[in-house]
Scaffold this active site. Structure first.
Site, short mmCIF file in Angstrom:
data_model
loop_
_atom_site.label_atom_id
_atom_site.label_comp_id
_atom_site.label_asym_id
_atom_site.label_seq_id
_atom_site.Cartn_x
_atom_site.Cartn_y
_atom_site.Cartn_z
NE ARG A 53 -3.41 2.54 2.49
CZ ARG A 53 -3.31 3.42 3.49
NH1 ARG A 53 -2.67 3.12 4.59
NH2 ARG A 53 -3.88 4.61 3.38
CG HIS B 226 -1.18 8.88 3.27
ND1 HIS B 226 -1.27 7.52 3.49
CD2 HIS B 226 -0.86 9.42 4.48
CE1 HIS B 226 -0.99 7.25 4.77
NE2 HIS B 226 -0.74 8.39 5.38
CD GLU C 276 -5.09 7.68 9.65
OE1 GLU C 276 -4.61 8.74 10.08
OE2 GLU C 276 -4.74 6.57 10.07
CG ASN D 183 -5.17 3.47 8.50
OD1 ASN D 183 -5.23 2.46 7.78
ND2 ASN D 183 -4.75 4.63 8.06
CE1 TYR E 44 -0.15 2.81 13.41
CE2 TYR E 44 -2.10 3.89 12.54
CZ TYR E 44 -0.83 3.38 12.35
OH TYR E 44 -0.24 3.42 11.11
CD GLU F 194 -1.70 4.08 7.91
OE1 GLU F 194 -1.44 4.53 9.04
OE2 GLU F 194 -1.88 4.80 6.92
#
Ligand code: FCB
Length: 449
Positions: free
Chosen positions: A79, A123, A168, A292, A294, A351
């Site tokens: 990606r 991005h 995002e 994504n 985290y 991600e």
């Protein structure tokens, strides 16, 4: 409850993720225009020690070496993002063939190496010329983005395995317009609703533009962070709900349902009257959703904090990464299952990874990074658990292939499964890379070994 399968599904995409600004370097090479991040990072006081992505990982020149690294890791997908201002130096109008050709070569080489190209159109690095025209505050941004999408898709078309419009968009809005810590560096929460809306309109217009040029699946990448109240005090419970509406539901419900959470109106002094027709564009059907993930956010009510007036509360006993993010893999399972309840779309973890301190110079090969190995193992198990419970998860992209320029935090925060010595550009595998390679080779069977 069904047991988690010991292996990942056949055809699962095993990838790594990067973004153009963070790895390419050579920002103005071959006729490219500057981006808003270029301008931002070159403005004194905006980034850690004034660091910029002028060199980054020098991937613009070392991309062949980086593809070889990915082959060595046994990845079957990659990606990456396209720098809009390489393709359209002014953001619109004149095409820069040399910029487009770079991505054409990259995509061809990925395919030759058995890596499925997963391309993100935007991005965060908006052409500076468009920022000067108001950037995402300008309603014309949706048209600019659609035109850009057409140009890239016309050139790369079906050679790209999967297309993403935006990465995002919430971060663009929150970090760029509420906190002012990302480009364009504005601290103007009142602008946030219009920015979010224009980003979502751009996404919708981009989907339509891509459909006209390619039959490949089109999606978007969102960051979702489950919000929990630090106490059962009703004020904290309400703060967690607000934070969820602001960070997670705003974009999800916009895309999937064509409406925004009601709670948002009370968060902003003025809520624009968005034309109803815009929502038909925003919820243009997509083929996949990228997550994504985290960390989670444990929050308490804090009226002094900017919108959504919720402050993070540190959890004693938890491990925190170098960016101050709590390691909390269970919420990845929860998030995938929450998404499954809301949509039938195939899901990808686009991600997931962790910044932990590594030395500037690699002292061993592979370079031991046990905390990152633990992080990846726990999150891959959490993903597999969600598959066992019925989540339609089709792929996992670790963030990141390389230690890179972590936006305003510069080079000190290292996310790579491959170490980069930023003085010499030498790449060295980390233990996390070796670990990931073994997971891939066994389809996940080694995770519990
Ligand atoms: C995500 C971004 C990515 C990287 C990671 C750490 O929010 O998409 O570029 O900075 O965080």
């Amino acid at each position: 409850m069904p047991d988690a399968p010991s292996r990942f599904p056949v055809g699962f995409l095993w990838g790594a993720a990067t973004s153009a600004y963070q790895i390419e370097g050579s920002p103005l090479a071959d006729g490219a225009g500057p981006s808003n991040w270029h301008v931002f990072a070159h403005t004194p006081g905006r980034t850690f020690r004034g660091q910029t992505a002028d060199v980054a990982c020098d991937h613009y020149r070392r991309w062949r070496e980086d593809i070889a690294l990915m082959r060595g890791l046994e990845l079957n997908a990659y990606r990456f993002s396209v720098a809009w201002a390489r393709v359209l130096p002014q953001g619109r109008g004149r095409i820069n063939p040399a910029g487009l050709a770079f991505y054409g070569r990259l995509v061809d080489a990925l395919l030759e190496s058995g890596l499925a190209p997963s391309l993100t159109l935007h991005h965060w690095d908006l052409p500076a010329a468009l920022e000067e025209r108001g950037g995402w505050l300008n309603p014309d941004a949706a048209g600019w983005f659609a035109d850009y999408a057409s140009v890239v898709a016309r050139a790369l078309g079906d050679r790209v395995a999967m297309w993403a419009t935006l990465n995002e968009p919430w971060v663009i809005m929150d970090a760029g317009y509420v906190h002012g810590v990302h480009a364009p560096g504005r601290r103007a929460p009142a602008e946030a609703p219009r920015v979010a809306h224009n980003l979502l309109r751009a996404h919708g217009a981009g989907v339509q533009a891509l459909r006209a040029e390619t039959a490949r699946p089109v999606g978007i990448v969102l960051n979702i962070e489950p919000k929990l109240a630090a106490t059962d005090d009703p004020a904290d419970v309400a703060a967690a709900a607000r934070a969820d509406a602001y960070m997670n539901r705003w974009f999800l419900e916009g895309l999937l349902r064509g409406r925004y959470p009601e709670e948002l109106r009370a968060l902003f002094c003025a809520w624009p009257g968005f034309p109803a027709g815009d929502f038909d564009l925003i919820r243009a059907p997509i083929d996949w959703l990228g997550l994504n993930y985290y960390t989670r956010g444990v929050v308490r009510h804090d009226p002094t904090a900017p919108v959504p007036h919720a402050a993070h509360v540190r959890q004693s006993g938890s491990v925190y990464t170098d960016l101050g993010w709590e390691v909390w893999p269970r919420a990845l399972t929860d998030t995938l299952l929450r998404l499954k309840q809301q949509t039938d779309l195939p899901l990808y973890i686009t991600e997931n990874g962790a910044a932990f301190p590594d030395p500037e110079v690699a002292t061993a090969d592979p370079l031991p990074d046990p905390l990152r190995v633990d992080y990846l193992r726990a999150h891959l198990l959490a993903a597999r658990e969600a598959i066992g419970q019925g989540a339609d998860l089709r792929g996992y992209f670790v963030w990141s292939l390389l230690d890179n320029c972590e936006w305003a935090a510069g080079y000190a925060k290292r996310f790579g499964i491959v170490h980069v010595d930023h003085a010499t550009q030498r790449r060295t595998l980390k233990s996390s890379g070796a670990f990931y390679r073994d997971v891939i080779a066994s389809d996940g069977a080694t995770l519990t070994a």
